[in-house]
Design a protein around this motif. Structure first.
Motif, PDB file in Angstrom:
ATOM      1  N   ASP A  46       0.994  -1.329  -0.226  1.00  0.00           N
ATOM      2  CA  ASP A  46       0.016  -0.113  -0.002  1.00  0.00           C
ATOM      3  C   ASP A  46       1.153   1.245  -0.568  1.00  0.00           C
ATOM      4  OD1 ASP A  46      -2.964  -1.509   2.319  1.00  0.00           O
ATOM      5  OD2 ASP A  46      -2.112  -1.361   0.058  1.00  0.00           O
ATOM      6  N   SER A  47       1.929   1.415   1.086  1.00  0.00           N
ATOM      7  CA  SER A  47       3.043   2.223   1.099  1.00  0.00           C
ATOM      8  C   SER A  47       3.338   2.759  -0.227  1.00  0.00           C
ATOM      9  CB  SER A  47       3.817   1.890   1.628  1.00  0.00           C
ATOM     10  OG  SER A  47       5.327   0.546   1.138  1.00  0.00           O
ATOM     11  N   VAL A  48       3.451   1.823  -1.606  1.00  0.00           N
ATOM     12  CA  VAL A  48       3.975   2.072  -3.013  1.00  0.00           C
ATOM     13  C   VAL A  48       3.082   2.196  -4.065  1.00  0.00           C
ATOM     14  CG1 VAL A  48       6.032   1.609  -2.179  1.00  0.00           C
ATOM     15  CG2 VAL A  48       5.109   0.236  -2.954  1.00  0.00           C
ATOM     16  N   LYS A  49       1.754   2.116  -3.664  1.00  0.00           N
ATOM     17  CA  LYS A  49       0.875   1.844  -4.542  1.00  0.00           C
ATOM     18  C   LYS A  49       0.781   3.213  -5.326  1.00  0.00           C
ATOM     19  CE  LYS A  49      -1.985  -2.048  -3.461  1.00  0.00           C
ATOM     20  NZ  LYS A  49      -3.142  -2.651  -2.689  1.00  0.00           N
ATOM     21  N   GLY A  50       0.735   3.243  -6.535  1.00  0.00           N
ATOM     22  CA  GLY A  50       0.394   3.692  -7.135  1.00  0.00           C
ATOM     23  C   GLY A  50       1.452   5.053  -7.536  1.00  0.00           C
ATOM     24  N   ARG A  51       2.578   4.689  -7.255  1.00  0.00           N
ATOM     25  CA  ARG A  51       3.610   5.309  -7.366  1.00  0.00           C
ATOM     26  C   ARG A  51       4.232   4.219  -8.027  1.00  0.00           C
ATOM     27  NH1 ARG A  51       7.381   7.301  -3.139  1.00  0.00           N
ATOM     28  NH2 ARG A  51       6.166   5.422  -1.850  1.00  0.00           N
ATOM     29  N   PHE A  52       4.751   3.079  -7.481  1.00  0.00           N
ATOM     30  CA  PHE A  52       5.590   1.907  -7.751  1.00  0.00           C
ATOM     31  C   PHE A  52       5.040   0.975  -8.973  1.00  0.00           C
ATOM     32  CE2 PHE A  52       8.505   2.111  -4.383  1.00  0.00           C
ATOM     33  CZ  PHE A  52       9.145   3.812  -4.071  1.00  0.00           C
ATOM     34  N   THR A  53       5.707   0.781 -10.317  1.00  0.00           N
ATOM     35  CA  THR A  53       5.013  -0.468 -10.190  1.00  0.00           C
ATOM     36  C   THR A  53       6.259  -1.664 -10.649  1.00  0.00           C
ATOM     37  OG1 THR A  53       5.599   0.605 -12.626  1.00  0.00           O
ATOM     38  CG2 THR A  53       3.483   0.647 -12.100  1.00  0.00           C
ATOM     39  N   ILE A  54       5.629  -2.538 -11.042  1.00  0.00           N
ATOM     40  CA  ILE A  54       6.885  -3.940 -11.143  1.00  0.00           C
ATOM     41  C   ILE A  54       6.565  -4.664 -13.099  1.00  0.00           C
ATOM     42  CG2 ILE A  54       7.619  -6.329 -10.774  1.00  0.00           C
ATOM     43  CD1 ILE A  54       6.629  -5.367  -7.043  1.00  0.00           C
ATOM     44  N   SER A  55       7.431  -4.874 -13.306  1.00  0.00           N
ATOM     45  CA  SER A  55       7.285  -5.952 -14.404  1.00  0.00           C
ATOM     46  C   SER A  55       8.440  -6.740 -14.377  1.00  0.00           C
ATOM     47  CB  SER A  55       7.467  -4.650 -15.485  1.00  0.00           C
ATOM     48  OG  SER A  55       8.511  -4.121 -16.198  1.00  0.00           O
ATOM     49  N   ARG A  56       8.654  -7.236 -15.715  1.00  0.00           N
ATOM     50  CA  ARG A  56       9.528  -8.362 -16.361  1.00  0.00           C
ATOM     51  C   ARG A  56       9.538  -8.403 -17.447  1.00  0.00           C
ATOM     52  NH1 ARG A  56       4.982 -11.368 -18.552  1.00  0.00           N
ATOM     53  NH2 ARG A  56       4.967 -13.051 -18.401  1.00  0.00           N
ATOM     54  N   ASP A  57      10.541  -8.784 -18.203  1.00  0.00           N
ATOM     55  CA  ASP A  57      11.217  -9.741 -19.277  1.00  0.00           C
ATOM     56  C   ASP A  57      11.355 -10.473 -19.840  1.00  0.00           C
ATOM     57  OD1 ASP A  57      12.317  -9.333 -22.111  1.00  0.00           O
ATOM     58  OD2 ASP A  57      12.537  -7.362 -21.779  1.00  0.00           O
ATOM     59  N   LYS A  58      11.336 -11.353 -20.173  1.00  0.00           N
ATOM     60  CA  LYS A  58      10.966 -12.648 -20.033  1.00  0.00           C
ATOM     61  C   LYS A  58      11.911 -12.835 -21.400  1.00  0.00           C
ATOM     62  CE  LYS A  58       6.731 -14.849 -19.434  1.00  0.00           C
ATOM     63  NZ  LYS A  58       5.990 -16.322 -19.654  1.00  0.00           N
ATOM     64  N   ALA A  59      13.113 -12.056 -22.425  1.00  0.00           N
ATOM     65  CA  ALA A  59      13.652 -11.524 -23.126  1.00  0.00           C
ATOM     66  C   ALA A  59      14.915 -11.892 -22.435  1.00  0.00           C
ATOM     67  CB  ALA A  59      13.371 -11.316 -24.468  1.00  0.00           C
ATOM     68  N   LYS A  60      14.634 -10.706 -21.157  1.00  0.00           N
ATOM     69  CA  LYS A  60      16.064 -10.614 -20.772  1.00  0.00           C
ATOM     70  C   LYS A  60      16.222 -10.898 -19.450  1.00  0.00           C
ATOM     71  CE  LYS A  60      15.815  -5.552 -22.781  1.00  0.00           C
ATOM     72  NZ  LYS A  60      16.012  -4.963 -22.644  1.00  0.00           N
ATOM     73  N   ASN A  61      15.608 -12.374 -19.125  1.00  0.00           N
ATOM     74  CA  ASN A  61      15.565 -12.959 -17.676  1.00  0.00           C
ATOM     75  C   ASN A  61      15.192 -12.195 -16.561  1.00  0.00           C
ATOM     76  OD1 ASN A  61      15.508 -15.271 -18.021  1.00  0.00           O
ATOM     77  ND2 ASN A  61      16.921 -16.182 -17.078  1.00  0.00           N
ATOM     78  N   ALA A  62      14.575 -10.947 -16.687  1.00  0.00           N
ATOM     79  CA  ALA A  62      14.495  -9.603 -15.447  1.00  0.00           C
ATOM     80  C   ALA A  62      13.177  -9.138 -15.105  1.00  0.00           C
ATOM     81  CB  ALA A  62      15.587  -8.649 -16.657  1.00  0.00           C
ATOM     82  N   GLY A  63      13.580  -9.117 -14.111  1.00  0.00           N
ATOM     83  CA  GLY A  63      12.046  -8.141 -13.386  1.00  0.00           C
ATOM     84  C   GLY A  63      12.992  -6.621 -13.406  1.00  0.00           C
TER      85      GLY A  63
END
Length: 118
Positions: A61-78
């Motif tokens: 809740d402390s970061v909702k609306g400001r932070f996002t999380i994603s990933r890129d399977k091709a880069k093996n990265a989050g």
């Protein structure tokens, strides 16, 4: 399996930073990646996580609306995209992971410092 985090730095309040975490595995989609942070004198705090298979993320809740999380399977990265940063976001940020059949984070990357100046 190892995790390598990068992308920390110094930013002014209101600014943005993106943290990256590369996971060295051939079975990227079998993992859940989490982001945590620890400020000086405080306990480690859960920031959010993402299912690397389907890309579904949850955020504290402390970061909702400001932070996002994603990933890129091709880069093996989050990625942890941080916007509208506040001085209280200053902390060492860690990425972690666990196999989706488990519930505890057993794999940890080295921390990366994020400092937000007022």
């Amino acid at each position: 399996v190892q995790l390598q985090a990068s992308g920390g730095g110094l930013v002014q309040a209101g600014g943005s930073l993106r943290l990256s975490c590369v996971i060295s595995t051939r079975t990227f989609s079998n993992y859940v990646m989490g982001w945590f942070r620890q400020a000086p004198g405080k306990e480690r705090e859960f920031v959010g996580s993402i299912n690397l298979s389907v890309g579904r993320a949850i955020l504290a809740d402390s970061v909702k609306g400001r932070f996002t999380i994603s990933r890129d399977k091709a880069k093996n990265a989050g990625f942890l995209q941080m916007s509208s940063l506040l001085p209280e976001d200053t902390a060492i940020y860690y990425c972690a992971a666990h196999h989706r059949a488990q519930s505890e984070y057993s794999l940890w990357g080295q921390g990366t410092q994020v400092t937000v100046s007022s």
